[in-house]
Write a protein that holds these residues in place. Structure first.
Motif, PDB file in Angstrom:
ATOM      1  N   TYR A 165      -4.153  -3.188   7.249  1.00 42.77           N
ATOM      2  CA  TYR A 165      -4.781  -3.247   5.743  1.00 42.77           C
ATOM      3  C   TYR A 165      -3.955  -3.186   4.938  1.00 42.77           C
ATOM      4  CZ  TYR A 165      -9.454  -2.452   8.035  1.00 42.77           C
ATOM      5  OH  TYR A 165     -10.589  -3.291   9.028  1.00 42.77           O
ATOM      6  N   ALA A 166      -2.983  -2.004   4.557  1.00 40.43           N
ATOM      7  CA  ALA A 166      -2.259  -2.122   3.934  1.00 40.43           C
ATOM      8  C   ALA A 166      -0.861  -2.788   3.591  1.00 40.43           C
ATOM      9  CB  ALA A 166      -1.739  -0.193   3.793  1.00 40.43           C
ATOM     10  N   GLN A 167      -1.076  -3.261   4.952  1.00 37.10           N
ATOM     11  CA  GLN A 167       0.513  -4.467   5.156  1.00 37.10           C
ATOM     12  C   GLN A 167      -0.372  -6.102   4.706  1.00 37.10           C
ATOM     13  OE1 GLN A 167       1.478  -3.919   9.666  1.00 37.10           O
ATOM     14  NE2 GLN A 167       3.012  -3.044   8.801  1.00 37.10           N
ATOM     15  N   ILE A 168      -1.519  -6.212   5.282  1.00 41.57           N
ATOM     16  CA  ILE A 168      -1.770  -7.171   4.505  1.00 41.57           C
ATOM     17  C   ILE A 168      -2.068  -7.368   3.016  1.00 41.57           C
ATOM     18  CG2 ILE A 168      -4.071  -9.398   4.084  1.00 41.57           C
ATOM     19  CD1 ILE A 168      -4.725  -7.969   7.113  1.00 41.57           C
ATOM     20  N   LYS A 169      -2.434  -6.172   2.201  1.00 44.36           N
ATOM     21  CA  LYS A 169      -2.616  -5.939   1.096  1.00 44.36           C
ATOM     22  C   LYS A 169      -0.834  -5.814   0.426  1.00 44.36           C
ATOM     23  CE  LYS A 169      -4.188  -5.061  -3.627  1.00 44.36           C
ATOM     24  NZ  LYS A 169      -4.849  -5.707  -3.500  1.00 44.36           N
ATOM     25  N   SER A 170      -0.306  -5.474   0.815  1.00 46.96           N
ATOM     26  CA  SER A 170       1.477  -5.272   0.519  1.00 46.96           C
ATOM     27  C   SER A 170       1.747  -6.847  -0.061  1.00 46.96           C
ATOM     28  CB  SER A 170       2.137  -4.416   0.748  1.00 46.96           C
ATOM     29  OG  SER A 170       3.543  -4.540  -0.214  1.00 46.96           O
ATOM     30  N   SER A 171       1.876  -7.344   1.212  1.00 43.70           N
ATOM     31  CA  SER A 171       2.122  -8.669   1.565  1.00 43.70           C
ATOM     32  C   SER A 171       1.055  -9.571   0.986  1.00 43.70           C
ATOM     33  CB  SER A 171       2.126  -9.477   2.849  1.00 43.70           C
ATOM     34  OG  SER A 171       3.545  -8.330   3.630  1.00 43.70           O
ATOM     35  N   TYR A 172       0.027  -9.582   1.019  1.00 43.91           N
ATOM     36  CA  TYR A 172      -0.870 -11.464   0.400  1.00 43.91           C
ATOM     37  C   TYR A 172      -1.548 -10.575  -0.290  1.00 43.91           C
ATOM     38  CZ  TYR A 172       1.158 -12.472   4.883  1.00 43.91           C
ATOM     39  OH  TYR A 172       1.993 -11.952   5.780  1.00 43.91           O
ATOM     40  N   ALA A 206      -6.542   2.853   4.763  1.00 45.98           N
ATOM     41  CA  ALA A 206      -5.547   1.473   4.427  1.00 45.98           C
ATOM     42  C   ALA A 206      -4.459   1.427   5.324  1.00 45.98           C
ATOM     43  CB  ALA A 206      -4.384   2.445   3.219  1.00 45.98           C
ATOM     44  N   ASP A 207      -3.881   2.466   6.011  1.00 40.91           N
ATOM     45  CA  ASP A 207      -3.650   2.321   7.440  1.00 40.91           C
ATOM     46  C   ASP A 207      -3.688   2.398   8.905  1.00 40.91           C
ATOM     47  OD1 ASP A 207      -3.891   4.843   7.567  1.00 40.91           O
ATOM     48  OD2 ASP A 207      -1.904   5.592   7.923  1.00 40.91           O
TER      49      ASP A 207
END
Length: 308
Positions: free
Chosen positions: A160-167, A90-91
């Motif tokens: 990936y984690a940032q995209i998942k968290s934001s969107y 994820a990171d």
């Protein structure tokens, strides 16, 4: 492969045909491929397109749902998708996959392989319904070629984690096994916000188009009538929701082995022309070339991607 849209036509397509917004900073190459072109606009409505059917799988391999546009991206002249390897974390920095002939620098020549090249290209990230929810930016072009295959992989500035968290959007997972004839597939185009569905008709030992040659290409049944602008779209196995190939070309005019008119060549050198039939390049060999942290390693065991 097909010519991209001119800037003026891009604006018209966005306003009138529902295409994803173009990014002015992305230089559109000219030449071959399923990149967007003016000749394709009239056929957009008549293209064989399905309604939403199965969802793209996420990082945790949750139960399959109907295919939609979550995780796909729109380029200025092509389509693409945020992808992960089976072992990606994820990171890890996220990757965007599209065609080599969609590169902002133009078409790589036969035998040319680009690795770790500076790029700040942007990509319009789409949600399940096809709405643009974010602009993602490349940190670099990790890999790009039109030799043996037709693929480009950009490393993004986000994980990936940032995209998942934001969107709340997961990447698409690349399958690491060879696709199978008869498999039901869907091809979501981020550029046109349209999904094509058909089956894998078979495989082509050698596919030639102009100066380029591709190996072990996927041939669709005729229902996948992909058009200009669908270049780089992921080819998704409807049963597993994994990406098995990347859409890239089709024979438009029935010509033999010319630009926009690829021909099939068998092991004995016999040439077959299939007008109106479209093709993709397999992606199962890509995961072996990416290691920990999504770092490209062309010397890794099992990696068969062409080297510089």
């Amino acid at each position: 492969m097909r010519k991209p849209l001119a800037a003026a036509f891009c604006a018209l397509a966005i306003a009138g045909a529902g295409a994803a917004p173009a990014t002015a900073a992305d230089a559109a190459p000219t030449g071959v491929g399923k990149a967007a072109d003016t000749g394709s606009a009239a056929s957009v409505v008549s293209g064989v397109v399905t309604s939403v059917e199965q969802a793209l799988s996420g990082l945790t391999g949750q139960k399959a749902k109907a295919v939609n546009f979550a995780g796909t991206v729109a380029l200025s002249n092509c389509s693409g998708s945020v992808v992960r390897m089976p072992d990606s974390e994820a990171d890890d920095p996220a990757l965007v996959m599209t065609n080599g002939h969609c590169l902002e620098s133009g078409f790589p020549g036969p035998g040319e392989v680009l690795v770790d090249k500076a790029s700040s290209r942007t990509f319009g990230l789409l949600n399940a319904s096809g709405s643009r929810v974010a602009t993602l930016r490349a940190a670099k072009l990790a890999y790009g070629t039109m030799t043996d295959t037709d693929v480009a992989l950009y490393q993004l500035t986000t994980t990936y984690a940032q995209i998942k968290s934001s969107y709340n959007i997961n990447p698409l997972t690349l399958n690491d096994s060879h696709p199978v004839a008869g498999t039901a597939i869907s091809i979501p185009s981020g550029y046109w916000k349209r999904i094509y569905s058909c089956t894998i008709d078979g495989f082509v030992p050698t596919l030639k188009e102009g100066d380029w040659t591709w190996k072990d290409s996927v041939r669709y049944t005729s229902a996948c009538n992909t058009i200009g602008g669908t270049s780089g779209s992921p080819v998704v196995d409807q049963a597993t929701n994994k990406v098995v190939a990347i859409n890239n070309t089709g024979n438009e005019d029935g010509e033999r082995c010319t630009v926009n008119n690829p021909c099939e060549v068998d092991a004995n050198g016999n040439v077959t022309v299939r007008q109106g039939i479209n093709y993709a390049q397999e992606t199962y060999g890509i995961p072996a070339c990416f290691g920990i942290g999504n770092k490209l390693d062309l010397s890794a065991s099992g990696c068969t991607l062409p080297k510089p």
